[in-house]
Scaffold this motif. Structure first.
Motif, PDB file in Angstrom:
ATOM      1  N   LEU A   1     -53.873  -7.961   0.563  1.00  0.00           N
ATOM      2  CA  LEU A   1     -53.780  -8.830   1.738  1.00  0.00           C
ATOM      3  C   LEU A   1     -52.636  -9.833   1.606  1.00  0.00           C
ATOM      4  N   HIS A   2     -52.424 -10.343   0.400  1.00  0.00           N
ATOM      5  CA  HIS A   2     -51.310 -11.258   0.166  1.00  0.00           C
ATOM      6  C   HIS A   2     -49.975 -10.564   0.432  1.00  0.00           C
TER       7      HIS A   2
ATOM      8  N   ARG B   1     -49.458  -7.912   2.302  1.00  0.00           N
ATOM      9  CA  ARG B   1     -49.355  -7.624   3.736  1.00  0.00           C
ATOM     10  C   ARG B   1     -48.942  -8.863   4.515  1.00  0.00           C
ATOM     11  N   ASN B   2     -49.558 -10.007   4.212  1.00  0.00           N
ATOM     12  CA  ASN B   2     -49.211 -11.243   4.908  1.00  0.00           C
ATOM     13  C   ASN B   2     -47.773 -11.666   4.605  1.00  0.00           C
ATOM     14  N   THR B   3     -47.333 -11.470   3.377  1.00  0.00           N
ATOM     15  CA  THR B   3     -45.963 -11.803   2.999  1.00  0.00           C
ATOM     16  C   THR B   3     -44.970 -10.916   3.742  1.00  0.00           C
TER      17      THR B   3
ATOM     18  N   THR C   1     -45.517  -9.435   6.610  1.00  0.00           N
ATOM     19  CA  THR C   1     -45.569  -9.819   8.023  1.00  0.00           C
ATOM     20  C   THR C   1     -44.685 -11.028   8.279  1.00  0.00           C
ATOM     21  N   ALA C   2     -44.727 -12.000   7.384  1.00  0.00           N
ATOM     22  CA  ALA C   2     -43.876 -13.182   7.527  1.00  0.00           C
ATOM     23  C   ALA C   2     -42.407 -12.802   7.422  1.00  0.00           C
TER      24      ALA C   2
ATOM     25  N   SER D   1     -41.347 -11.053  10.674  1.00  0.00           N
ATOM     26  CA  SER D   1     -41.203 -12.026  11.768  1.00  0.00           C
ATOM     27  C   SER D   1     -39.913 -12.823  11.616  1.00  0.00           C
TER      28      SER D   1
ATOM     29  N   VAL E   1     -45.956  -3.222   8.676  1.00  0.00           N
ATOM     30  CA  VAL E   1     -46.109  -4.432   9.482  1.00  0.00           C
ATOM     31  C   VAL E   1     -44.949  -4.520  10.467  1.00  0.00           C
TER      32      VAL E   1
END
Length: 142
Positions: A51-52, A54-56, A58-59, A62, A133
């Protein structure tokens, strides 16, 4: 007359014999609990790691899309920026593809940046989990 223990002495004697019968149970209980608890904790840590990542990613997607959407930049600039951001956060060898495209959404030109990576399922080793992502940004007028 023969000596006989009273009720309290008999109970103490039985309790003492009971302790001897349970000797070594702590080791067995520890092993049984550890066999269940260690994989559970490692599984939670692994999910947190994926999850970390994936979130990284995604950032990074973006930020790359925002960078590509600027009036003085193009799609390749956004791809390079996103790749740099993602490589700083996770090892670059895990990145698979970074692709920026432009499309029209609701009458506005939009940049869509996609990042694909493979995250090892067992910490830094083992089979990989594919993570994809996207990041979106509205293009500035030129």
């Amino acid at each position: 007359m023969r000596w006989r223990p009273c009720a309290g002495e008999r109970a103490r004697g039985r309790r003492h014999r009971g302790r001897d019968a349970e000797r070594g149970n702590a080791v067995v209980e520890f092993v049984l609990i550890t066999v269940i608890l260690v994989p559970l904790v490692l599984g939670v840590v692994q999910v947190a790691l994926v999850l970390h990542v994936r979130n990284t990613l995604t950032a990074a997607a973006s930020e790359g899309a925002r960078h590509a959407a600027r009036a003085d930049a193009g799609l390749p600039d956004g791809e390079r920026y996103a790749r740099g951001q993602a490589s700083e956060a996770i090892a670059g060898r895990f990145l698979d593809k970074v692709v920026a495209t432009s499309s029209r959404v609701d009458g506005a030109e939009t940049v869509v940046l996609r990042i694909s990576a493979e995250v090892p399922a067992l910490g830094l080793f083992g089979p990989a989990v594919r993570v994809s992502v996207e990041g979106h940004a509205v293009e500035e007028p030129r």
